[in-house]
Design a protein around this motif. Structure first.
Motif, mmCIF file in Angstrom:
data_model
loop_
_atom_site.group_PDB
_atom_site.id
_atom_site.type_symbol
_atom_site.label_atom_id
_atom_site.label_comp_id
_atom_site.label_asym_id
_atom_site.label_seq_id
_atom_site.Cartn_x
_atom_site.Cartn_y
_atom_site.Cartn_z
ATOM 1 N N VAL A 207 0.832 -1.204 0.000
ATOM 2 C CA VAL A 207 0.000 0.000 0.000
ATOM 3 C C VAL A 207 0.865 1.253 0.000
ATOM 4 C CG1 VAL A 207 -1.827 1.277 1.210
ATOM 5 C CG2 VAL A 207 -1.833 -1.231 1.228
ATOM 6 N N GLY A 208 1.875 1.270 0.865
ATOM 7 C CA GLY A 208 2.762 2.423 0.978
ATOM 8 C C GLY A 208 2.888 2.872 2.413
ATOM 9 N N THR A 209 3.481 4.023 2.600
ATOM 10 C CA THR A 209 3.610 4.623 3.926
ATOM 11 C C THR A 209 2.506 5.651 4.083
ATOM 12 O OG1 THR A 209 6.000 4.271 3.953
ATOM 13 C CG2 THR A 209 5.107 5.872 5.507
ATOM 14 N N LEU A 210 1.608 5.392 5.010
ATOM 15 C CA LEU A 210 0.424 6.230 5.197
ATOM 16 C C LEU A 210 0.534 7.058 6.458
ATOM 17 C CD1 LEU A 210 -2.332 3.531 4.497
ATOM 18 C CD2 LEU A 210 -1.353 5.157 2.844
ATOM 19 N N LYS A 211 0.062 8.288 6.411
ATOM 20 C CA LYS A 211 -0.138 9.052 7.633
ATOM 21 C C LYS A 211 -1.292 8.403 8.388
ATOM 22 C CE LYS A 211 2.970 12.257 6.949
ATOM 23 N NZ LYS A 211 4.165 12.331 7.820
ATOM 24 N N ALA A 212 -1.135 8.199 9.682
ATOM 25 C CA ALA A 212 -2.167 7.505 10.462
ATOM 26 C C ALA A 212 -2.239 8.068 11.870
ATOM 27 C CB ALA A 212 -1.872 6.008 10.524
ATOM 28 N N THR A 213 -3.463 8.259 12.343
ATOM 29 C CA THR A 213 -3.710 8.547 13.755
ATOM 30 C C THR A 213 -4.241 7.275 14.383
ATOM 31 O OG1 THR A 213 -4.120 10.922 13.528
ATOM 32 C CG2 THR A 213 -5.169 9.812 15.384
ATOM 33 N N VAL A 222 -7.690 2.955 13.851
ATOM 34 C CA VAL A 222 -6.643 3.473 12.977
ATOM 35 C C VAL A 222 -7.310 4.382 11.950
ATOM 36 C CG1 VAL A 222 -4.823 2.882 11.334
ATOM 37 C CG2 VAL A 222 -5.297 1.351 13.260
ATOM 38 N N PHE A 223 -6.977 5.671 12.003
ATOM 39 C CA PHE A 223 -7.517 6.637 11.043
ATOM 40 C C PHE A 223 -6.468 6.942 9.977
ATOM 41 C CE2 PHE A 223 -10.036 7.732 14.852
ATOM 42 C CZ PHE A 223 -11.313 7.728 14.322
ATOM 43 N N VAL A 224 -6.891 6.942 8.708
ATOM 44 C CA VAL A 224 -6.032 7.367 7.611
ATOM 45 C C VAL A 224 -6.804 8.366 6.760
ATOM 46 C CG1 VAL A 224 -4.735 5.199 7.565
ATOM 47 C CG2 VAL A 224 -6.753 5.458 6.103
ATOM 48 N N ASN A 225 -6.079 9.106 5.935
ATOM 49 C CA ASN A 225 -6.734 10.052 5.025
ATOM 50 C C ASN A 225 -7.325 9.305 3.838
ATOM 51 O OD1 ASN A 225 -6.166 12.535 6.370
ATOM 52 N ND2 ASN A 225 -4.039 12.401 5.648
ATOM 53 N N ALA A 226 -8.561 9.610 3.497
ATOM 54 C CA ALA A 226 -9.205 8.963 2.353
ATOM 55 C C ALA A 226 -8.389 9.157 1.084
ATOM 56 C CB ALA A 226 -10.618 9.518 2.175
ATOM 57 N N SER A 227 -7.879 10.367 0.879
ATOM 58 C CA SER A 227 -7.164 10.663 -0.361
ATOM 59 C C SER A 227 -5.882 9.855 -0.499
ATOM 60 C CB SER A 227 -6.851 12.159 -0.433
ATOM 61 O OG SER A 227 -6.070 12.566 0.685
ATOM 62 N N ASP A 228 -5.293 9.443 0.617
ATOM 63 C CA ASP A 228 -4.038 8.682 0.569
ATOM 64 C C ASP A 228 -4.245 7.248 0.082
ATOM 65 O OD1 ASP A 228 -2.736 10.904 1.502
ATOM 66 O OD2 ASP A 228 -2.504 10.182 3.566
ATOM 67 N N ILE A 229 -5.487 6.768 0.121
ATOM 68 C CA ILE A 229 -5.756 5.390 -0.317
ATOM 69 C C ILE A 229 -6.713 5.362 -1.512
ATOM 70 C CG2 ILE A 229 -5.221 4.260 1.878
ATOM 71 C CD1 ILE A 229 -8.209 4.308 2.542
ATOM 72 N N GLY A 230 -6.844 6.505 -2.181
ATOM 73 C CA GLY A 230 -7.615 6.548 -3.425
ATOM 74 C C GLY A 230 -9.099 6.739 -3.273
ATOM 75 N N PHE A 250 -7.611 -2.897 3.228
ATOM 76 C CA PHE A 250 -8.008 -2.399 4.542
ATOM 77 C C PHE A 250 -7.603 -3.380 5.651
ATOM 78 C CE2 PHE A 250 -11.055 0.305 2.126
ATOM 79 C CZ PHE A 250 -10.649 1.521 2.648
ATOM 80 N N GLU A 251 -7.694 -4.677 5.379
ATOM 81 C CA GLU A 251 -7.295 -5.655 6.383
ATOM 82 C C GLU A 251 -5.790 -5.579 6.626
ATOM 83 O OE1 GLU A 251 -7.234 -8.555 9.275
ATOM 84 O OE2 GLU A 251 -8.836 -7.259 8.540
ATOM 85 N N THR A 252 -5.023 -5.325 5.581
ATOM 86 C CA THR A 252 -3.577 -5.176 5.746
ATOM 87 C C THR A 252 -3.256 -3.933 6.575
ATOM 88 O OG1 THR A 252 -3.224 -6.237 3.598
ATOM 89 C CG2 THR A 252 -1.368 -5.039 4.535
ATOM 90 N N ILE A 253 -3.953 -2.835 6.300
ATOM 91 C CA ILE A 253 -3.782 -1.619 7.101
ATOM 92 C C ILE A 253 -4.128 -1.897 8.561
ATOM 93 C CG2 ILE A 253 -4.635 0.728 7.505
ATOM 94 C CD1 ILE A 253 -5.112 0.924 4.460
ATOM 95 N N ARG A 254 -5.243 -2.588 8.761
ATOM 96 C CA ARG A 254 -5.695 -2.895 10.124
ATOM 97 C C ARG A 254 -4.663 -3.739 10.871
ATOM 98 N NH1 ARG A 254 -8.578 -6.268 13.457
ATOM 99 N NH2 ARG A 254 -8.197 -8.046 12.095
ATOM 100 N N ALA A 255 -4.137 -4.755 10.213
ATOM 101 C CA ALA A 255 -3.181 -5.651 10.855
ATOM 102 C C ALA A 255 -1.910 -4.910 11.253
ATOM 103 C CB ALA A 255 -2.855 -6.819 9.931
ATOM 104 N N HIS A 256 -1.397 -4.081 10.350
ATOM 105 C CA HIS A 256 -0.167 -3.346 10.661
ATOM 106 C C HIS A 256 -0.425 -2.259 11.706
ATOM 107 C CE1 HIS A 256 2.803 -5.055 7.842
ATOM 108 N NE2 HIS A 256 1.725 -5.448 7.192
ATOM 109 N N GLY A 257 -1.621 -1.684 11.697
ATOM 110 C CA GLY A 257 -1.980 -0.740 12.744
ATOM 111 C C GLY A 257 -2.060 -1.419 14.103
#
Length: 398
Positions: A207-213, A222-230, A250-257
């Protein structure tokens, strides 16, 4: 071949907020299911109708979505200054397990009404008319919820004119206060921001390196910017839930978060913890049409948020995630706060797939840490059916 007859267990089918589930008094469960473990899980799985490879829950009480595959167990509380203990189980649809790792904020609205109606709250605390204050111990996350339940002539008032987007009909308003909602999740040490940062660079392979809160408030999220993931943040369910590639992302983002938040120690554990953390993506306010056909004006909201629950985009917004949204919005510098304009605030109105929701939270800085005393929002609840559920007797025989 002989088969055991079905057993019947007192139960109530309730809607709370934009969710519904099967409610039990602890004392009504078969003795072997009154304690946590394999028997209890097997019983509740069979009640809901899981695991169901067809994904329909035809042979159970579940509704084949994350928001309708839920169970609740309530009992009188042994804790001082609390009326009831509330345990929530999120039932997987297609896998044989129940996730006990978090709360359901929507069903929290039904907990007080059920407890009053089923004799779990001392009668001296219930007014004939007015509002009953029910002090709830949320056993999954070890937090207090205060439910304000309307009463009319000694009974819970369920009908009314309170409209909740994502629910078809109006009902009586139940106000909820989530006290000190920063969740004390295992491995997170009770910190609202377990990484120590309001915004992190989250590396997500593929996916890449995402800004996340990444925040523990209401439920780990885990919050990410919509624009960063298309995405724009205006999407409805069909735009994502029919896209296997998107769901896998999204599952990959969730797991790494989850790994960065300390909720798991290895990525392989994420699949056994589907209920938490949640993943949500945020965007600037904009006009869109909700799933009901209702127009949502960007001028009437502070931001847009879409969130996933149990691997699917939620049709509205999970109550616990709404607490996370309200809390993060109150803290300058988080992605949620920046999407809402970046100013200090004590309440936020956000757009979700079914409409809008307002949630309040007041955050204060304590040294390098942030604390929030409580988050407040309104939901509604209603008994849909009550009586007994039936399950084959062999379910509790092991």
């Amino acid at each position: 071949m002989a088969h055991q007859a079905q057993i019947k267990i007192p139960a109530t089918y309730m809607r709370g907020g934009t969710s519904k589930g099967v409610f039990f008094r602890l004392q009504d469960l078969p003795e072997a299911a009154q304690v946590p473990g394999a028997v209890r899980d097997a019983l509740l799985l069979r009640v809901i109708g899981s695991p169901d490879p067809y994904g329909k829950h035809t042979d159970g009480m579940g509704g084949a979505t994350s928001s309708t595959s839920k169970t609740v167990i309530l009992s009188k509380s042994s804790r001082p200054d609390h009326d009831i203990d509330y345990l929530f189980g999120q039932v997987s649809i297609d896998k044989p397990f129940i996730d006990w790792s978090g709360n359901c904020g929507n069903l929290s609205a039904a907990v007080g009404p059920f407890a009053i109606g089923n004799g779990l709250v001392d009668s001296s605390r219930i007014p004939q008319d007015g509002v009953a204050t029910v002090r709830v111990w949320q056993a999954n996350i070890g937090k207090t919820i205060i439910a304000h339940v309307p009463m009319t002539q000694g009974a819970v008032q369920e009908t009314g004119d309170f409209v909740l987007d994502g629910v078809t009909f109006p009902a009586a308003e139940v106000q909820l206060e989530f006290m000190d909602p920063a969740a004390e999740e295992d491995g997170a040490g009770g910190a609202m921001f377990p990484t120590g940062n309001l915004v992190d660079d989250l590396e997500v392979p593929g996916v890449g390196t995402l800004k996340a809160t990444m925040i523990n408030a209401g439920i780990p999220t885990v919050f990410v910017n919509a624009s960063d993931i298309g995405y724009t943040g205006l999407e409805l369910q069909e735009a994502i839930n029919g896209d296997d590639k998107a769901l896998a992302m999204f599952e990959t983002i969730r797991a790494h978060g989850a790994l960065r938040m300390g909720l798991i120690s290895d990525l392989s554990e994420a699949g056994k913890r589907q209920h938490t953390p949640k993943v949500a993506f945020v965007g600037k306010p904009a006009n869109y049409t909700a799933s009901s056909g209702k127009p949502v004006a960007g001028a009437d909201i502070d931001l847009v948020v879409r969130a996933l629950s149990m691997g699917k985009l939620h049709h509205a917004m999970m109550g616990t995630a709404a607490v996370a949204i309200g809390t993060a919005a109150a803290i300058p510098g988080t992605l949620v706060n920046l999407a809402a304009g970046g100013k200090e605030r004590q309440a936020v109105t956000f757009g979700h797939p079914s409409g809008t929701l307002r949630v309040g939270a007041e955050a204060v800085q304590d040294g390098n840490d942030w604390k929030v005393k409580k988050a407040i929002m309104s939901r509604s609840a209603r008994v849909l059916m009550e009586g007994w559920v039936r399950v084959p007797g062999e379910v509790i025989q092991g």
